[in-house]
Design a protein around this motif. Structure first.
Motif, PDB file in Angstrom:
ATOM      1  N   GLY A 150     -18.876  54.999   3.637  1.00 39.75           N
ATOM      2  CA  GLY A 150     -18.647  55.191   5.063  1.00 39.75           C
ATOM      3  C   GLY A 150     -17.435  56.065   5.329  1.00 39.75           C
ATOM      4  N   ILE A 151     -16.367  55.862   4.559  1.00 43.15           N
ATOM      5  CA  ILE A 151     -15.170  56.691   4.713  1.00 43.15           C
ATOM      6  C   ILE A 151     -15.484  58.147   4.409  1.00 43.15           C
ATOM      7  CG2 ILE A 151     -12.864  57.149   3.780  1.00 43.15           C
ATOM      8  CD1 ILE A 151     -12.657  54.120   3.227  1.00 43.15           C
ATOM      9  N   ILE A 152     -16.184  58.361   3.301  1.00 45.85           N
ATOM     10  CA  ILE A 152     -16.498  59.736   2.890  1.00 45.85           C
ATOM     11  C   ILE A 152     -17.397  60.412   3.912  1.00 45.85           C
ATOM     12  CG2 ILE A 152     -17.636  61.136   1.131  1.00 45.85           C
ATOM     13  CD1 ILE A 152     -16.800  58.984  -0.919  1.00 45.85           C
ATOM     14  N   ILE A 153     -18.474  59.720   4.316  1.00 47.29           N
ATOM     15  CA  ILE A 153     -19.430  60.323   5.244  1.00 47.29           C
ATOM     16  C   ILE A 153     -18.801  60.560   6.612  1.00 47.29           C
ATOM     17  CG2 ILE A 153     -21.607  59.930   6.472  1.00 47.29           C
ATOM     18  CD1 ILE A 153     -22.569  58.376   3.996  1.00 47.29           C
ATOM     19  N   SER A 154     -18.042  59.591   7.114  1.00 43.63           N
ATOM     20  CA  SER A 154     -17.460  59.708   8.452  1.00 43.63           C
ATOM     21  C   SER A 154     -16.486  60.878   8.547  1.00 43.63           C
ATOM     22  CB  SER A 154     -16.753  58.406   8.832  1.00 43.63           C
ATOM     23  OG  SER A 154     -17.665  57.339   8.899  1.00 43.63           O
TER      24      SER A 154
END
Length: 271
Positions: free
Chosen positions: A24-28
């Motif tokens: 989620g951190i990477i995608i966001s």
């Protein structure tokens, strides 16, 4: 061995949630960067693009705090981690409402207050949950420093939330100067403990201090040269943490759990 003994020490569900938070951190933040690049190159950055950018940043912030909460989700203090996830969820939902509602609506002030309170709690729980990874350390300096820092984190969060939810009624105009001076002192102690306690944990090893029962001998000590004497076995710190966690889950004494696991392991080797 039995199924419980063979079960991995870490909960697979928690491990999966941690991976999801990392993704989620990477995608966001990748999405936020992409929106920014497209806006800069395309020359068109309107309200919709701004809301999309804020949404991706909000999801990234939620993922970061969730990852901190999940750090202790498979430990004895898991309830604190779950409370942090709840606070992060409240901040996420109210933040999305604030972003996508018409910014001219009059009732957004209530949503903002809930979002601000939820965000402060989410960050405070994330801060505390990372420090709670040291809760098993036996050194008095670390234990007392950790306790004092956790209290400071809680007080800072409460002192920030009260003026928001009371619309400035607390502290009020008369007591505002004293209130924020006290807040500043506690915030400094909060930062001090956040820096000092982990550093102390790096340099003060538990092995030199008095050991707790879970890290002491599995059986009573006896001269090793005497035939048939009880075996003295010292459990390493990492394995002692696993024994404590599993024993707490099963409601058993750590020593009894370790002995049963050792017996089953030796029986399995013989077979």
């Amino acid at each position: 061995m039995s199924t419980e003994t063979a079960k991995h020490a870490r909960d697979p569900l928690v491990s999966g949630a941690r991976k999801g938070a990392i993704y989620g951190i990477i995608i966001s933040f990748s999405g936020a960067a992409l929106v920014g690049i497209i806006a800069l190159l395309g020359g068109d950055f309107g309200e919709t693009q701004g809301k999309i950018l804020l949404t991706t940043v909000l999801f990234g912030a939620f993922s970061i705090t969730a990852l901190c909460h999940l750090a202790i989700a498979d430990r004895a203090m898991r309830l604190v981690g779950m409370s942090g996830l709840l606070a992060s969820g409240v901040a996420l939902v109210t933040g999305l409402v604030l972003i996508w509602r018409d910014w001219a609506d009059s009732d957004l002030e209530v949503w903002f207050r809930v979002f601000a309170a939820g965000g402060i709690l989410a960050v405070s729980f994330a801060h505390a949950n990372l420090l709670l990874l040291l809760v098993g350390r036996r050194r008095a300096a670390i234990r007392w420093g950790l306790a004092a820092t956790l209290v400071a984190i809680a007080v800072v969060a409460v002192m920030l939330i009260l003026p928001i939810v009371t619309d400035g009624g607390i502290p009020g105009e008369d007591a505002a100067d004293v209130y924020w001076r006290v807040f500043g002192v506690i915030a400094i102690l909060d930062v001090l403990g956040t820096v000092v306690v982990p550093v102390l944990a790096l340099f003060l090893r538990d092995g030199a201090g008095p050991a707790t029962p879970a890290a002491q001998e599995v059986s009573a000590a006896a001269p090793r040269h005497v035939a048939g004497a009880p075996l003295q076995l010292r459990v390493p710190d990492d394995l002692a943490d696993v024994v404590r966690s599993r024993a707490a889950q099963q409601g058993r004494a750590p020593e009894a759990l370790a002995l049963d696991a050792l017996r089953r392991g030796l029986a399995g080797d013989d077979s």
